[in-house]
Design an enzyme around this catalytic site. Structure first.
Site, PDB file in Angstrom:
ATOM      1  N   PRO A  71      55.322-112.655  53.686  1.00 42.48           N
ATOM      2  CA  PRO A  71      56.426-112.375  52.887  1.00 42.48           C
ATOM      3  C   PRO A  71      57.688-112.678  53.643  1.00 42.48           C
ATOM      4  CG  PRO A  71      55.321-110.604  53.463  1.00 42.48           C
ATOM      5  CD  PRO A  71      54.481-111.572  53.735  1.00 42.48           C
ATOM      6  N   ASN A  72      58.522-113.164  52.860  1.00 41.23           N
ATOM      7  CA  ASN A  72      60.067-113.502  53.050  1.00 41.23           C
ATOM      8  C   ASN A  72      60.091-114.749  54.039  1.00 41.23           C
ATOM      9  OD1 ASN A  72      61.328-111.277  51.666  1.00 41.23           O
ATOM     10  ND2 ASN A  72      60.191-109.970  53.396  1.00 41.23           N
ATOM     11  N   ARG A 120      67.640-116.786  55.821  1.00 37.40           N
ATOM     12  CA  ARG A 120      67.281-115.310  56.442  1.00 37.40           C
ATOM     13  C   ARG A 120      67.554-115.063  57.936  1.00 37.40           C
ATOM     14  NH1 ARG A 120      61.138-113.103  57.342  1.00 37.40           N
ATOM     15  NH2 ARG A 120      61.817-110.911  57.838  1.00 37.40           N
ATOM     16  N   TYR A 159      65.597-115.735  63.412  1.00 38.33           N
ATOM     17  CA  TYR A 159      64.462-116.635  62.948  1.00 38.33           C
ATOM     18  C   TYR A 159      64.728-118.257  63.077  1.00 38.33           C
ATOM     19  CZ  TYR A 159      62.504-112.211  61.304  1.00 38.33           C
ATOM     20  OH  TYR A 159      62.025-110.899  61.247  1.00 38.33           O
ATOM     21  N   ASN A 205      51.128-116.536  59.901  1.00 35.74           N
ATOM     22  CA  ASN A 205      52.279-115.610  60.418  1.00 35.74           C
ATOM     23  C   ASN A 205      52.059-114.676  59.403  1.00 35.74           C
ATOM     24  OD1 ASN A 205      54.638-114.271  60.635  1.00 35.74           O
ATOM     25  ND2 ASN A 205      56.000-116.216  61.200  1.00 35.74           N
ATOM     26  N   ALA A 246      55.598-109.288  57.692  1.00 41.23           N
ATOM     27  CA  ALA A 246      55.746-107.758  57.733  1.00 41.23           C
ATOM     28  C   ALA A 246      54.406-107.143  57.525  1.00 41.23           C
ATOM     29  CB  ALA A 246      56.649-107.313  56.517  1.00 41.23           C
ATOM     30  N   HIS A 288      52.156-105.473  60.608  1.00 39.27           N
ATOM     31  CA  HIS A 288      52.485-104.165  60.856  1.00 39.27           C
ATOM     32  C   HIS A 288      51.926-103.131  59.929  1.00 39.27           C
ATOM     33  CE1 HIS A 288      54.931-106.754  63.386  1.00 39.27           C
ATOM     34  NE2 HIS A 288      56.003-106.942  62.318  1.00 39.27           N
ATOM     35  N   ASP A 294      41.040-107.122  57.634  1.00 43.26           N
ATOM     36  CA  ASP A 294      39.496-106.894  57.273  1.00 43.26           C
ATOM     37  C   ASP A 294      39.121-108.504  56.610  1.00 43.26           C
ATOM     38  OD1 ASP A 294      39.310-104.408  57.761  1.00 43.26           O
ATOM     39  OD2 ASP A 294      39.472-103.578  55.817  1.00 43.26           O
ATOM     40  N   GLU A 300      47.261-115.577  65.406  1.00 45.70           N
ATOM     41  CA  GLU A 300      48.785-114.983  64.792  1.00 45.70           C
ATOM     42  C   GLU A 300      49.913-115.605  65.171  1.00 45.70           C
ATOM     43  OE1 GLU A 300      48.584-110.957  64.807  1.00 45.70           O
ATOM     44  OE2 GLU A 300      50.456-110.736  65.415  1.00 45.70           O
ATOM     45  N   HIS A 347      54.135-115.669  65.385  1.00 41.56           N
ATOM     46  CA  HIS A 347      55.519-114.955  65.110  1.00 41.56           C
ATOM     47  C   HIS A 347      56.656-115.947  65.661  1.00 41.56           C
ATOM     48  CE1 HIS A 347      53.484-111.579  63.419  1.00 41.56           C
ATOM     49  NE2 HIS A 347      53.224-111.435  64.598  1.00 41.56           N
ATOM     50  N   LEU A 348      57.893-116.036  64.864  1.00 44.24           N
ATOM     51  CA  LEU A 348      58.934-116.816  65.272  1.00 44.24           C
ATOM     52  C   LEU A 348      59.595-116.013  66.313  1.00 44.24           C
ATOM     53  CD1 LEU A 348      59.938-117.804  61.847  1.00 44.24           C
ATOM     54  CD2 LEU A 348      59.555-119.408  63.406  1.00 44.24           C
ATOM     55  N   SER A 349      59.880-114.703  66.182  1.00 42.76           N
ATOM     56  CA  SER A 349      60.605-113.737  67.048  1.00 42.76           C
ATOM     57  C   SER A 349      59.587-113.186  67.981  1.00 42.76           C
ATOM     58  CB  SER A 349      61.356-112.875  66.211  1.00 42.76           C
ATOM     59  OG  SER A 349      60.371-111.974  65.568  1.00 42.76           O
ATOM     60  N   ARG A 399      61.516-106.307  69.844  1.00 42.45           N
ATOM     61  CA  ARG A 399      62.345-105.583  68.713  1.00 42.45           C
ATOM     62  C   ARG A 399      61.905-104.051  68.425  1.00 42.45           C
ATOM     63  NH1 ARG A 399      61.899-109.923  63.940  1.00 42.45           N
ATOM     64  NH2 ARG A 399      63.471-108.707  63.215  1.00 42.45           N
ATOM     65  N   ARG A 408      57.285-102.719  65.072  1.00 40.96           N
ATOM     66  CA  ARG A 408      56.990-104.221  65.022  1.00 40.96           C
ATOM     67  C   ARG A 408      56.056-104.502  66.271  1.00 40.96           C
ATOM     68  NH1 ARG A 408      60.099-106.896  61.449  1.00 40.96           N
ATOM     69  NH2 ARG A 408      62.335-105.901  61.157  1.00 40.96           N
TER      70      ARG A 408
HETATM   71  C1  DQA Z   1      57.934-112.414  61.721  1.00 37.02           C
HETATM   72  C2  DQA Z   1      58.018-110.946  62.567  1.00 37.02           C
HETATM   73  C3  DQA Z   1      57.998-109.574  61.608  1.00 37.02           C
HETATM   74  O1  DQA Z   1      58.016-108.506  62.471  1.00 37.02           O
HETATM   75  C4  DQA Z   1      58.758-109.750  60.462  1.00 37.02           C
HETATM   76  O2  DQA Z   1      58.460-108.805  59.407  1.00 37.02           O
HETATM   77  C5  DQA Z   1      58.716-111.119  59.886  1.00 37.02           C
HETATM   78  C6  DQA Z   1      58.591-112.163  60.569  1.00 37.02           C
HETATM   79  C7  DQA Z   1      58.154-113.287  62.823  1.00 37.02           C
HETATM   80  O3  DQA Z   1      57.711-114.377  62.540  1.00 37.02           O
HETATM   81  O4  DQA Z   1      58.916-113.197  63.585  1.00 37.02           O
HETATM   82  O5  DQA Z   1      58.896-111.260  58.743  1.00 37.02           O
HETATM   83  O6  DQA Z   1      56.581-112.439  61.597  1.00 37.02           O
END
Ligand code: DQA
Length: 145
Positions: A9-10, A17, A22, A75, A78, A81, A88, A99, A101-103, A108, A112
């Site tokens: 998501p997002n 964003r 990011y 990725n 959200a 978490h 599952d 897995e 993550h950009l950040s 943070r 997270r």
């Molecule tokens: C994220 C980190 C997550 O905590 C956050 O909710 C995201 C992006 C990242 O790529 O850094 O939507 O997955």
């Protein structure tokens, strides 16, 4: 070698964003760069991209990958978490997963710092912006070949 790249998501909003967190690349930019990286690594790598803002659609996509896909880069955004369901699903299909993550989620907010997904993965890459996806692909490729 077929690799499924899932973004949660997002992440469809990347580019506009929170660019200070990011970066300024769009999701399409990231996918195109990853495709170029993959073709230089091994031109037999086939990437499939999927993005959804919906937990159930991500679960469905992971289930459908069973027997069709060699590795997954995810990725979960959200859902990292919160989602026992995605965790599952990864355990169900027995497909090597990384897995991403950009950040750096560990530098943070406290909420997270926990990932429901990472324990089901062969590895996790966080904090290198769009390069996190390339690092994940390199690691996954080397562990699959
Ligand atoms: C994220 C980190 C997550 O905590 C956050 O909710 C995201 C992006 C990242 O790529 O850094 O939507 O997955």
């Amino acid at each position: 070698m077929k690799i499924l790249v899932i973004n949660g998501p997002n992440l469809n909003m990347l580019g506009s964003r929170e660019p200070e967190i990011y970066g300024s690349s769009t999701l399409l930019d990231i996918e195109n760069e990853l495709s170029e990286f993959a073709s230089k690594l091994d031109n037999k790598i086939e990437l499939e991209f999927f993005q959804s803002n919906t937990e159930g659609e991500i679960v469905d996509k992971i289930q459908k990958a069973m027997g069709q896909i060699d590795g997954i880069i995810i990725n979960p955004a959200a859902y990292t978490h919160t989602s026992v369901a995605i965790s599952d699903a990864i355990a169900c299909v027995n497909i090597k997963t990384v897995e991403v993550h950009l950040s750096n989620i560990y530098s943070r907010e406290g909420f997270r710092h926990n990932s429901f997904i990472a324990p089901k993965c062969v590895g996790q890459v966080a904090g290198f912006g769009k390069d996190s996806y390339k690092m994940a692909l390199l690691g996954l490729y080397n562990s699959l070949k």
